[in-house]
Scaffold this motif. Structure first.
Motif, PDB file in Angstrom:
ATOM      1  N   THR A   4       0.838  -1.205   0.000  1.00 63.75           N
ATOM      2  CA  THR A   4       0.000   0.000   0.000  1.00 63.75           C
ATOM      3  C   THR A   4       0.866   1.245   0.000  1.00 63.75           C
ATOM      4  OG1 THR A   4      -1.820  -1.121   1.144  1.00 63.75           O
ATOM      5  CG2 THR A   4      -1.751   1.277   1.269  1.00 63.75           C
ATOM      6  N   SER A   5       1.835   1.296   0.899  1.00 64.10           N
ATOM      7  CA  SER A   5       2.743   2.453   0.974  1.00 64.10           C
ATOM      8  C   SER A   5       3.566   2.585  -0.300  1.00 64.10           C
ATOM      9  CB  SER A   5       3.680   2.311   2.179  1.00 64.10           C
ATOM     10  OG  SER A   5       2.943   2.241   3.384  1.00 64.10           O
ATOM     11  N   LEU A   6       3.999   1.435  -0.854  1.00 64.85           N
ATOM     12  CA  LEU A   6       4.786   1.455  -2.094  1.00 64.85           C
ATOM     13  C   LEU A   6       3.975   2.053  -3.240  1.00 64.85           C
ATOM     14  CD1 LEU A   6       7.318   0.659  -3.704  1.00 64.85           C
ATOM     15  CD2 LEU A   6       6.282  -1.599  -4.043  1.00 64.85           C
ATOM     16  N   THR A   7       2.711   1.624  -3.364  1.00 63.95           N
ATOM     17  CA  THR A   7       1.841   2.132  -4.434  1.00 63.95           C
ATOM     18  C   THR A   7       1.617   3.635  -4.285  1.00 63.95           C
ATOM     19  OG1 THR A   7       0.694   0.002  -4.489  1.00 63.95           O
ATOM     20  CG2 THR A   7      -0.380   1.842  -5.587  1.00 63.95           C
ATOM     21  N   ILE A   8       1.344   4.079  -3.061  1.00 65.27           N
ATOM     22  CA  ILE A   8       1.111   5.507  -2.819  1.00 65.27           C
ATOM     23  C   ILE A   8       2.369   6.320  -3.105  1.00 65.27           C
ATOM     24  CG2 ILE A   8       0.579   7.223  -1.040  1.00 65.27           C
ATOM     25  CD1 ILE A   8      -1.212   5.102   0.264  1.00 65.27           C
ATOM     26  N   ASN A   9       3.536   5.791  -2.735  1.00 67.44           N
ATOM     27  CA  ASN A   9       4.793   6.502  -2.992  1.00 67.44           C
ATOM     28  C   ASN A   9       5.060   6.631  -4.494  1.00 67.44           C
ATOM     29  OD1 ASN A   9       5.302   6.850  -0.283  1.00 67.44           O
ATOM     30  ND2 ASN A   9       6.612   5.055  -0.094  1.00 67.44           N
ATOM     31  N   ILE A  10       4.754   5.561  -5.247  1.00 68.80           N
ATOM     32  CA  ILE A  10       4.924   5.608  -6.707  1.00 68.80           C
ATOM     33  C   ILE A  10       4.005   6.671  -7.308  1.00 68.80           C
ATOM     34  CG2 ILE A  10       4.583   4.334  -8.863  1.00 68.80           C
ATOM     35  CD1 ILE A  10       5.415   1.798  -7.342  1.00 68.80           C
ATOM     36  N   LEU A  11       2.738   6.652  -6.881  1.00 67.53           N
ATOM     37  CA  LEU A  11       1.777   7.640  -7.374  1.00 67.53           C
ATOM     38  C   LEU A  11       2.200   9.062  -6.989  1.00 67.53           C
ATOM     39  CD1 LEU A  11      -1.625   5.843  -6.630  1.00 67.53           C
ATOM     40  CD2 LEU A  11      -0.631   6.277  -8.878  1.00 67.53           C
TER      41      LEU A  11
END
Length: 359
Positions: A4-11
């Motif tokens: 979840t954190s990885l996806t948000i950081n990418i976005l």
């Protein structure tokens, strides 16, 4: 770091470059679809090959219909002999499913709502909004709340000690149970919260010298996130937070986005059906495909009405469908060109053989 954190950081990285979270979701979708391009080429090749082999498949099924086990063996031999994997067409879908789940989880998470929940894009007012929701405005110092609301803490907290020293990013064990509501919840009236002191990953002497703790607290129902400061009173860490009554709202922009998704899905199915050669297709299979074109959009629409799908996820799906339509047309033209070149090469070989015989 979790997914979840990885996806948000990418976005967030893409949004910082593009200047908008909605544009970031579209770019993220295009990147994923481009990565999957080879798999989609393989999928369409497999579908095209399966279409040309339908007469032989039907012949095997007719010949061994009285012996299902032998028929299955013959079919496996047939696939092996022709170097075709009947499951190849499912690969892109299997890859995209975890991505969809990951994006859904990220856009429904308190981290995203806190950072970009209020972000708009074109006609979309909030990327975190669902068709019917009561998500409060994060960071306004008050909770939109209902009588049965459940609050939970963040994974870390900032601790201030009595000597004015500060320790940031203290780990919180079991954040779901770290926050306790004291008394009953009455929307519109302040709520008293208690932070379990032993949930802070600190030494015993540090716990005794705590003066205050600042922690992000989220409402599980509305996903609203507020920064709450817990003051020490005796052996307790307590805080009082204002509330307002949560009011559910129908978001017509999300409904319109859902209509766009269904429309793009129907168009995508029609494009893919028009590109498949149905002349050699089994009539029963053709009937099943046609009924699926009708049933699938209805089923998905009903599901998305009852399951809270954020506008950001619908934006991902619409973009993905439009990309799939364009991609299918491009790949199909490439495959047709390859077939024409193959047939041309075969004709050249036949002409050469005929000329040799004539001489």
């Amino acid at each position: 770091m979790d997914f979840t954190s990885l996806t948000i950081n990418i976005l967030k990285v893409i949004a910082d470059i593009a200047g908008n979270w909605g544009v970031a979701i579209i770019i993220f979708t295009l990147i994923i679809r481009c990565i999957l391009w080879p798999a989609n080429v393989s999928q369409q090749k497999s579908m095209k090959t399966m279409q040309t082999m339908q007469p032989k498949i039907k012949l095997i099924q007719e010949r061994y219909k009285s012996n299902p086990q032998l028929m299955q063996q013959k079919m496996m031999d047939f696939w092996k002999e022709n170097k075709v994997n009947p499951m190849a067409g499912c690969l892109p879908m299997l890859i995209q499913l975890p991505i969809f789940i990951m994006l859904y989880t990220a856009l429904m998470s308190p981290q995203f709502i806190e950072q970009a929940g209020n972000a708009d894009f074109l006609f979309i007012k909030r990327l975190d909004a669902t068709i019917r929701s009561n998500a409060g405005l994060s960071g306004d110092g008050q909770f939109q709340i209902e009588n049965y609301a459940r609050l939970q803490g963040a994974k870390t907290a900032d601790v201030t000690f009595k000597n004015n020293e500060k320790l940031d990013g203290v780990k919180v064990t079991n954040p779901q149970k770290a926050i306790l509501v004291q008394g009953e919840i009455t929307p519109g009236e302040p709520i008293d919260l208690k932070l379990q002191m032993d949930s802070l990953n600190l030494k015993f002497e540090q716990l005794n010298s705590i003066d205050s703790v600042e922690m992000k607290v989220s409402n599980v129902q509305t996903k609203e996130v507020e920064t709450v400061t817990f003051k020490r009173t005796g052996d307790l860490l307590i805080a009082e937070v204002p509330t307002i009554k949560a009011v559910q709202t129908i978001h017509y922009d999300v409904i319109f986005l859902l209509v766009l998704f269904v429309g793009s899905m129907i168009l995508m199915q029609k494009v893919m059906m028009s590109q498949n050669n149905t002349a050699n297709q089994d009539p029963s299979q053709a009937a099943i495909q046609k009924s699926m074109m009708t049933v699938m959009p209805i089923m998905i629409t009903v599901t998305f009405i009852f399951v809270p799908i954020p506008a950001g996820v619908l934006l991902y799906l619409v973009t993905s469908n439009i990309f799939q339509i364009v991609q299918s047309i491009i790949i199909n033209k490439q495959l047709e060109k390859e077939d024409i070149n193959k047939n041309s090469s075969k004709n050249d070989i036949i002409d050469v053989k005929l000329n040799d015989k004539a001489e």
